[in-house]
Write an enzyme that holds these catalytic residues in place. Sequence first.
Site, mmCIF file in Angstrom:
data_model
loop_
_atom_site.group_PDB
_atom_site.id
_atom_site.type_symbol
_atom_site.label_atom_id
_atom_site.label_comp_id
_atom_site.label_asym_id
_atom_site.label_seq_id
_atom_site.Cartn_x
_atom_site.Cartn_y
_atom_site.Cartn_z
ATOM 1 N N LEU A 186 0.813 -1.207 0.000
ATOM 2 C CA LEU A 186 0.000 0.000 0.000
ATOM 3 C C LEU A 186 0.850 1.261 0.000
ATOM 4 O O LEU A 186 0.528 2.221 -0.700
ATOM 5 C CB LEU A 186 -0.944 0.008 1.206
ATOM 6 C CG LEU A 186 -2.291 -0.704 1.018
ATOM 7 C CD1 LEU A 186 -2.108 -2.187 0.767
ATOM 8 C CD2 LEU A 186 -3.185 -0.476 2.240
ATOM 9 N N GLY A 187 1.916 1.309 0.812
ATOM 10 C CA GLY A 187 2.721 2.524 0.863
ATOM 11 C C GLY A 187 3.916 2.401 1.777
ATOM 12 O O GLY A 187 4.085 1.406 2.488
ATOM 13 N N THR A 226 -4.290 5.319 3.955
ATOM 14 C CA THR A 226 -2.892 4.930 3.732
ATOM 15 C C THR A 226 -1.999 6.163 3.763
ATOM 16 O O THR A 226 -0.922 6.163 4.382
ATOM 17 C CB THR A 226 -2.740 4.189 2.394
ATOM 18 O OG1 THR A 226 -3.484 2.970 2.451
ATOM 19 C CG2 THR A 226 -1.278 3.875 2.108
ATOM 20 N N GLU A 230 1.065 6.965 6.308
ATOM 21 C CA GLU A 230 2.445 7.163 5.855
ATOM 22 C C GLU A 230 2.955 8.570 6.167
ATOM 23 O O GLU A 230 4.137 8.749 6.477
ATOM 24 C CB GLU A 230 2.559 6.877 4.356
ATOM 25 C CG GLU A 230 2.196 5.455 3.949
ATOM 26 C CD GLU A 230 2.999 4.387 4.668
ATOM 27 O OE1 GLU A 230 4.082 4.701 5.210
ATOM 28 O OE2 GLU A 230 2.537 3.231 4.704
ATOM 29 N N HIS A 233 4.383 8.554 9.551
ATOM 30 C CA HIS A 233 5.787 8.131 9.571
ATOM 31 C C HIS A 233 6.707 9.271 9.122
ATOM 32 O O HIS A 233 7.787 9.473 9.700
ATOM 33 C CB HIS A 233 5.994 6.944 8.629
ATOM 34 C CG HIS A 233 5.456 5.648 9.135
ATOM 35 N ND1 HIS A 233 5.668 5.192 10.417
ATOM 36 C CD2 HIS A 233 4.722 4.677 8.507
ATOM 37 C CE1 HIS A 233 5.093 4.010 10.565
ATOM 38 N NE2 HIS A 233 4.501 3.679 9.428
ATOM 39 N N HIS A 239 4.749 2.671 14.273
ATOM 40 C CA HIS A 239 3.539 1.872 14.424
ATOM 41 C C HIS A 239 3.217 1.724 15.906
ATOM 42 O O HIS A 239 4.129 1.621 16.743
ATOM 43 C CB HIS A 239 3.726 0.487 13.807
ATOM 44 C CG HIS A 239 3.906 0.522 12.323
ATOM 45 N ND1 HIS A 239 4.965 -0.087 11.691
ATOM 46 C CD2 HIS A 239 3.158 1.096 11.346
ATOM 47 C CE1 HIS A 239 4.866 0.104 10.381
ATOM 48 N NE2 HIS A 239 3.772 0.816 10.153
ATOM 49 N N ASP A 258 4.749 2.357 20.376
ATOM 50 C CA ASP A 258 5.356 3.381 19.518
ATOM 51 C C ASP A 258 6.203 4.367 20.308
ATOM 52 O O ASP A 258 6.642 5.391 19.757
ATOM 53 C CB ASP A 258 4.277 4.127 18.732
ATOM 54 C CG ASP A 258 3.289 4.863 19.641
ATOM 55 O OD1 ASP A 258 3.386 4.713 20.879
ATOM 56 O OD2 ASP A 258 2.416 5.577 19.104
ATOM 57 N N THR A 263 -0.644 6.100 23.684
ATOM 58 C CA THR A 263 -1.050 5.018 22.777
ATOM 59 C C THR A 263 -0.667 3.706 23.459
ATOM 60 O O THR A 263 0.523 3.385 23.573
ATOM 61 C CB THR A 263 -0.348 5.123 21.412
ATOM 62 O OG1 THR A 263 1.053 5.111 21.594
ATOM 63 C CG2 THR A 263 -0.739 6.396 20.707
ATOM 64 N N ASP A 302 -9.301 0.890 6.216
ATOM 65 C CA ASP A 302 -9.500 2.336 6.283
ATOM 66 C C ASP A 302 -10.716 2.729 7.112
ATOM 67 O O ASP A 302 -10.690 3.740 7.826
ATOM 68 C CB ASP A 302 -9.657 2.906 4.869
ATOM 69 C CG ASP A 302 -8.315 3.142 4.198
ATOM 70 O OD1 ASP A 302 -7.289 2.629 4.705
ATOM 71 O OD2 ASP A 302 -8.282 3.835 3.160
#
Length: 694
Positions: A186-187, A226, A230, A233, A239, A258, A263, A302
């Site tokens: 995906l990416g 997606t 990304e 990042h 993640h 992460d 989180t 998604d």
Amino acid sequence: MQFKSLFVGAAILIASHSVSAQVNRCNTTEKYQELLAKDPTVADKKAQVIQLAKNYAASQGANKSQRALLVVPVVVHVMHTGEAVGTGKNISDAQILSQIEVLNEDYQFRNADTASIPAVHRPVAGNVGFEFRLATVDPDGNPTNGIDRVNMGSGATWSDSWKDQTSWDNQSYLNIWVADIGNSLLGYATFPNTTSPTQDGVAIHYRYFGRAPQNPFNSDFDLGRTATHEVGHYFALEHTFQGACGGNTANNCGNGGDGICDTPPTSAANYGCNLSITRNTCTETPADKPDQWMNYMDYMDDACLFMFTAEQADVMNGVLNSSRDGLLSSPAAQSQNFFSYGGQVVNAVTNAPVANAKVAFFNGNAKVEYTTDANGNFTTPSFREGTYTVYAGKWGYGTTEYVQNTLIDSNSSGFTIPIQPNIYYDDFTFDYGWSVATTASSGEWVQGRPVGTDYQGEEANPGADVSNDFTGFALVTGNGGGQAGNDDVDNGEANLFSPTFDLSNYNEPYLSYYPWFFNGGGQGDPLNDTLSISITNGIDTVLIETLAGTGNNVWAYRNYKLKDLINPTATMRLLVSVDDEGGGHIVEAGFDKFQVVDSLPDTISSVSQIERNLFNVYPNPTKGSVTIKLDPSITGEVVVELLDVSGRQLQTNQLQVQGNGHVQLNLSQQAAGIYLVRVQSASGTAIRRLVVTQ
């Protein structure tokens, strides 16, 4: 599939989705590991980025809740292989704009699905406060719409080396490459300061960029998340499951997951989509924080990703204000000269709106282009003040030059541009989707402003557009400039195909265009190297002309009555082919100003009246000579001319006749092709088409 070492332990399958099982949501960690293997200092650089970001966040204190929106200028490089805009890899403007909308909603906590955040996680949901804008200024200071379409060439495949060739300054732009990056991927993205400037940015598969319905590729990943993932990042987020279950207490919560305390750590990536899941895969103290599977930095479909946390927002703000602070001072992010602007394109005959029309604003050589919506409207929230010449057009319509060198600023009103229907016109101001196919090793057809080439002091590519069209664009075989041998057609064919055009309702369609052809140097027979132009109606294909020999690199006008060549249908296409037979010669060609109109061409109608009974021509077709037999009613002075299809005079005969006159024309010096015979007398003027064969 066999997941890589990124996925620690058994993945938690939230729901069974066949598409989810077949894709690799993200390849960022693998890319980082490749960089780390080559340069171990990358780990220190990455750690420094995080520390600078945390220092900045700490310095803000209570001011964090008062953040103003920070503008991130974006350039989207659409990496395609010659498809028409809106087809396959060459995704539409609308699909790109939908992705920008998703980024702004997700990074400003405006996404509608925030209502689905579980109550246990709602208190830590965060607003990042970023506004993503397609760049309005390119690296040279010229206007742009922030969409960079790159034709990689027929059969080309994506690799990161394309980044080096296309990247815009990474200090001033978030570079996003949209390409076919692999069927299962995906990416991926780069962390700040961990790679070379030209490799820095985000790469996303074209099928997963933007959201439905503008994204037409139905999947579990067609809502634009997606890119949200990304870009996270890109601003240094990991993640949520990156460190698995390490760091389960308030004292060491930065050591697991992460590395961000609000989180909760997660043992492995979550997949699928189930809004009612409540699962805690790591034992926190206190044990009241189930997996935050809805976090954008997890791997759910998604539809099940819809939040960042407040501390993730702190990290990204810290990165933007430290390691990526060049984005904030980028000229492309400045808004004082930008304003909302738009207009409408309508049918010049019916005044009905024209959907999917193109509107181009030229400021010098810089071009900004928009596409109209279903109501014929186009709009942009970030138009740059400047002096523009404006064009509008669409395949199946004429091109209109609406204004010339006109100041457009925040006080300017939007406008309505009429374009003429029932005309197929293309001077390559716009990209209407001509397709290419080549067997040659170089010299593929490309669209652009011709760049001149030189062969032993002789001009090969003339470096000029047709003089009587709107802009400086044309189609040429290779456009690298310099020495002709560096970029000419070699060892094969370079083929060009028009989009389909419908002539089923045309009464007398006429086709016109301009080609040029250069063939010089080398060994062997230059007649083997040709430029040929054919037309097909979907059933039959007819060769219109072939240029061979040493050629001539001067634009030459062609005009044909199509019913004399082929039966017009709804599925017409023009085919242009350059063939370097066996190599050894410098072979280049150009093609411009394609037009089909349902009327007599201007170059003929302005000087003639078609009166079919004034003379006959025979034999027709002919090889070497032809007889012009005049009607007995013609007397007195008569002028008989041989013209090329542009109306240029090739032979002239003046004579006095008393009836039953005959004129012989010697055609032995004329190349094979289509010509016109014109007879002028006191009785009138008439023109006949004449075909000369080899």
